[in-house]
Design a protein around this motif. Structure first.
Motif, PDB file in Angstrom:
ATOM      1  N   VAL A 277      49.728  50.612  14.889  1.00 40.71           N
ATOM      2  CA  VAL A 277      48.433  51.146  15.616  1.00 40.71           C
ATOM      3  C   VAL A 277      48.103  52.343  14.634  1.00 40.71           C
ATOM      4  N   VAL A 278      47.146  52.447  13.875  1.00 39.25           N
ATOM      5  CA  VAL A 278      46.527  53.607  13.114  1.00 39.25           C
ATOM      6  C   VAL A 278      45.346  54.301  13.690  1.00 39.25           C
ATOM      7  N   THR A 279      45.682  55.641  13.849  1.00 38.08           N
ATOM      8  CA  THR A 279      44.393  56.385  14.340  1.00 38.08           C
ATOM      9  C   THR A 279      43.462  56.854  13.297  1.00 38.08           C
ATOM     10  N   PRO A 280      42.271  57.273  13.405  1.00 37.12           N
ATOM     11  CA  PRO A 280      41.356  57.623  12.499  1.00 37.12           C
ATOM     12  C   PRO A 280      41.627  58.600  11.360  1.00 37.12           C
ATOM     13  N   LEU A 281      41.210  58.264  10.219  1.00 37.13           N
ATOM     14  CA  LEU A 281      41.133  59.281   9.078  1.00 37.13           C
ATOM     15  C   LEU A 281      40.009  60.487   9.542  1.00 37.13           C
ATOM     16  N   HIS A 282      40.577  61.573   8.673  1.00 36.00           N
ATOM     17  CA  HIS A 282      39.593  62.563   8.945  1.00 36.00           C
ATOM     18  C   HIS A 282      38.154  62.552   8.647  1.00 36.00           C
ATOM     19  N   CYS A 283      37.353  62.776   9.593  1.00 33.59           N
ATOM     20  CA  CYS A 283      35.867  62.772   9.192  1.00 33.59           C
ATOM     21  C   CYS A 283      35.227  63.795   9.956  1.00 33.59           C
ATOM     22  N   ALA A 284      34.936  64.901   9.267  1.00 30.03           N
ATOM     23  CA  ALA A 284      34.494  66.355   9.723  1.00 30.03           C
ATOM     24  C   ALA A 284      33.419  66.139  10.724  1.00 30.03           C
ATOM     25  N   ILE A 285      32.439  65.308  10.482  1.00 33.30           N
ATOM     26  CA  ILE A 285      31.334  65.266  11.478  1.00 33.30           C
ATOM     27  C   ILE A 285      31.509  64.774  12.645  1.00 33.30           C
ATOM     28  N   HIS A 286      32.530  63.925  13.307  1.00 33.80           N
ATOM     29  CA  HIS A 286      32.891  63.558  14.372  1.00 33.80           C
ATOM     30  C   HIS A 286      34.260  64.086  14.754  1.00 33.80           C
ATOM     31  N   GLU A 287      35.092  64.936  14.123  1.00 35.43           N
ATOM     32  CA  GLU A 287      36.016  65.509  14.424  1.00 35.43           C
ATOM     33  C   GLU A 287      35.960  65.950  16.091  1.00 35.43           C
ATOM     34  N   ASP A 288      35.064  66.978  16.140  1.00 39.44           N
ATOM     35  CA  ASP A 288      34.718  67.573  17.496  1.00 39.44           C
ATOM     36  C   ASP A 288      33.492  67.221  18.225  1.00 39.44           C
ATOM     37  N   THR A 289      32.645  66.452  17.417  1.00 42.55           N
ATOM     38  CA  THR A 289      31.093  66.195  17.740  1.00 42.55           C
ATOM     39  C   THR A 289      31.169  64.688  18.166  1.00 42.55           C
ATOM     40  N   PRO A 290      30.824  64.356  19.252  1.00 45.86           N
ATOM     41  CA  PRO A 290      30.478  62.934  19.574  1.00 45.86           C
ATOM     42  C   PRO A 290      29.309  62.243  18.965  1.00 45.86           C
ATOM     43  N   GLY A 291      29.453  61.037  18.981  1.00 43.65           N
ATOM     44  CA  GLY A 291      28.360  60.140  18.420  1.00 43.65           C
ATOM     45  C   GLY A 291      27.090  60.262  19.538  1.00 43.65           C
ATOM     46  N   PRO A 292      26.135  59.369  19.149  1.00 46.48           N
ATOM     47  CA  PRO A 292      25.901  58.519  18.181  1.00 46.48           C
ATOM     48  C   PRO A 292      25.667  59.055  16.942  1.00 46.48           C
ATOM     49  N   GLY A 293      26.193  58.473  15.782  1.00 47.32           N
ATOM     50  CA  GLY A 293      26.046  58.768  14.556  1.00 47.32           C
ATOM     51  C   GLY A 293      24.760  58.383  13.978  1.00 47.32           C
ATOM     52  N   ASP A 348      49.538  58.050  12.154  1.00 43.64           N
ATOM     53  CA  ASP A 348      48.621  59.355  12.530  1.00 43.64           C
ATOM     54  C   ASP A 348      47.518  59.150  11.157  1.00 43.64           C
ATOM     55  N   GLY A 349      46.469  58.588  11.260  1.00 44.40           N
ATOM     56  CA  GLY A 349      45.388  58.640  10.263  1.00 44.40           C
ATOM     57  C   GLY A 349      45.400  59.806   9.279  1.00 44.40           C
ATOM     58  N   LEU A 350      45.512  61.072   9.965  1.00 39.89           N
ATOM     59  CA  LEU A 350      45.361  62.292   9.249  1.00 39.89           C
ATOM     60  C   LEU A 350      46.520  62.370   8.188  1.00 39.89           C
ATOM     61  N   SER A 351      47.672  61.496   8.272  1.00 38.48           N
ATOM     62  CA  SER A 351      48.435  61.628   7.020  1.00 38.48           C
ATOM     63  C   SER A 351      48.284  60.723   5.981  1.00 38.48           C
ATOM     64  N   LEU A 352      47.292  59.844   6.137  1.00 39.38           N
ATOM     65  CA  LEU A 352      46.371  59.150   5.187  1.00 39.38           C
ATOM     66  C   LEU A 352      45.576  59.900   4.507  1.00 39.38           C
TER      67      LEU A 352
END
Length: 396
Positions: A277-293, A348-352
């Protein structure tokens, strides 16, 4: 005067499931066969236009055979999508791999075109011609051939022709890796079908890939879980999170149980294989802000494609999801289950791809990686998963 030897005529090769790999079905159409990565029953259960578009784009699918052929021709009918006001999407690319090495590629510039008005939701289809891609001058020795299909463009298969007989590759003693994820797993931002991060990782790991990356559609759908359950696999990975956040589909209360449900379904069919199971990669717009995108209107005004998050960070306390929340929930669920499932693992996707990587390799549109970042993620995933002590290590 020496006369050139006459070339043998090209013979049509049946496009059977034995040589079209990485797909669930080949649906007959008026002009050929449509590769589907989800079976018809699953498409009927989730008739969402985004999902149907994504699963019909044959990411990871390839025509694979063994032959002494020096000439290969493939007739295809591409479906291209135009969005007025947005930059044009790149034409689909076919990669020719011979004995594991990229030797040629072809770009499909013709086909049907669907023009979609994002403001009204209306669309108009313009019919176009079938295109022929030709590869010639190949080594006449007996060899393994793989023709990888475009990863982000619907591509009907019309006819395959070669100048020598072909046979299916059969069992090469390679393990099958089934991967499910979002548009990043499907390959958005990669230049060609064999440079998506799952294709790169599969090559480094020496495994056969079944890519169930579904752009905009990694949403914990029960039907997709049953497809994962029923697909033959030796290794399985699930990369989840970004679509759940940018679709603003559910709240924290629903996400954890839904992830449990997906893993329960997968384990019904694959009780003992390695499951990562792989968690999300870093994505600055959604790290601390919910959607919708949503589309970034300022970027569009400058002729660039960009995305932004439209939610309110204050709503996280009430259960709205961000990537940070999703990672916490995924780690919690995997930790709980791994106590009784020794073959379940978390990455952890942040390691990718993490915040430091984003400084050097920013996401061009704020959401999707470019080709160089796909290489980075593929290299790091393979180094972790296929390492001697990694979850996908071959211990046979």
């Amino acid at each position: 005067m020496t006369q050139a030897m006459p070339q043998p005529p090209l013979q049509s090769v049946p496009l059977s499931p034995e040589i079209v790999r990485g797909v669930a079905e080949l649906e007959p159409s008026a002009r050929g066969l449509v590769p589907h990565r989800l079976p018809a029953w699953a498409r009927a259960q989730v008739p969402d236009p985004q999902l149907l578009m994504a699963e019909g784009q044959p990411s990871g699918a390839r025509i694979a055979f063994r032959s002494t052929a020096t000439v290969i021709e493939l007739d295809v009918l591409a479906t291209k999508r135009l969005y007025p006001g947005l930059p044009p999407r790149p034409d689909g690319v076919l990669d020719l791999i011979v004995d594991g090495r990229l030797v040629d590629q072809a770009r499909v510039t013709e086909g049907d075109t669907i023009t979609i008005d994002l403001a009204t939701g209306t669309s108009e289809t313009t019919r176009g011609p079938v295109a022929t891609v030709r590869f010639e001058g190949l080594d006449p020795r007996d060899k393994n051939v793989e023709l990888w299909l475009p990863h982000l463009e619907t591509t009907e298969l019309v006819d395959l022709r070669t100048d020598a007989p072909v046979e299916a590759l059969g069992d090469r003693g390679r393990r099958t890796w089934v991967h499910h994820g979002s548009s990043i797993s499907q390959g958005s931002g990669a230049d060609r079908p064999t440079s998506t991060w799952p294709a790169l990782a599969a090559r480094l790991g020496g495994v056969d890939l079944v890519n169930l990356g579904l752009a905009g559609s990694a949403l914990l759908d029960p039907a997709v879980g049953r497809v994962l359950r029923d697909t033959s696999a030796d290794l399985l990975s699930i990369k989840m999170g970004i679509n759940v956040v940018n679709a603003d589909l559910m709240r924290r209360r629903a996400f954890g149980p839904a992830l449990h449900g997906l893993l329960d379904t997968v384990r019904d069919g694959h009780p003992d294989i390695p499951l990562l199971v792989v968690t999300p990669l870093h994505c600055a717009i959604h790290e601390d802000t919910p959607g919708p995108g949503a589309f970034d209107l300022e970027a569009l005004a400058e002729g660039r494609l960009g995305f932004r998050a439209t939610g309110d960070p204050a709503d996280v306390a009430a259960g709205r999801l961000t990537l940070g929340v999703v990672r916490e929930e995924m780690a919690r669920v995997v930790a709980q289950r791994s106590a009784t499932d020794p073959h379940l693992h978390l990455l952890d996707g942040l390691s990718l791809y993490g915040a430091d990587d984003a400084i050097r390799l920013p996401l061009p549109d704020g959401l999707h990686p470019d080709d160089a970042t796909h290489r980075l993620v593929g290299d790091r995933f393979a180094a972790h998963a296929f390492a001697p002590a990694g979850p996908f290590a071959d211990r046979s």
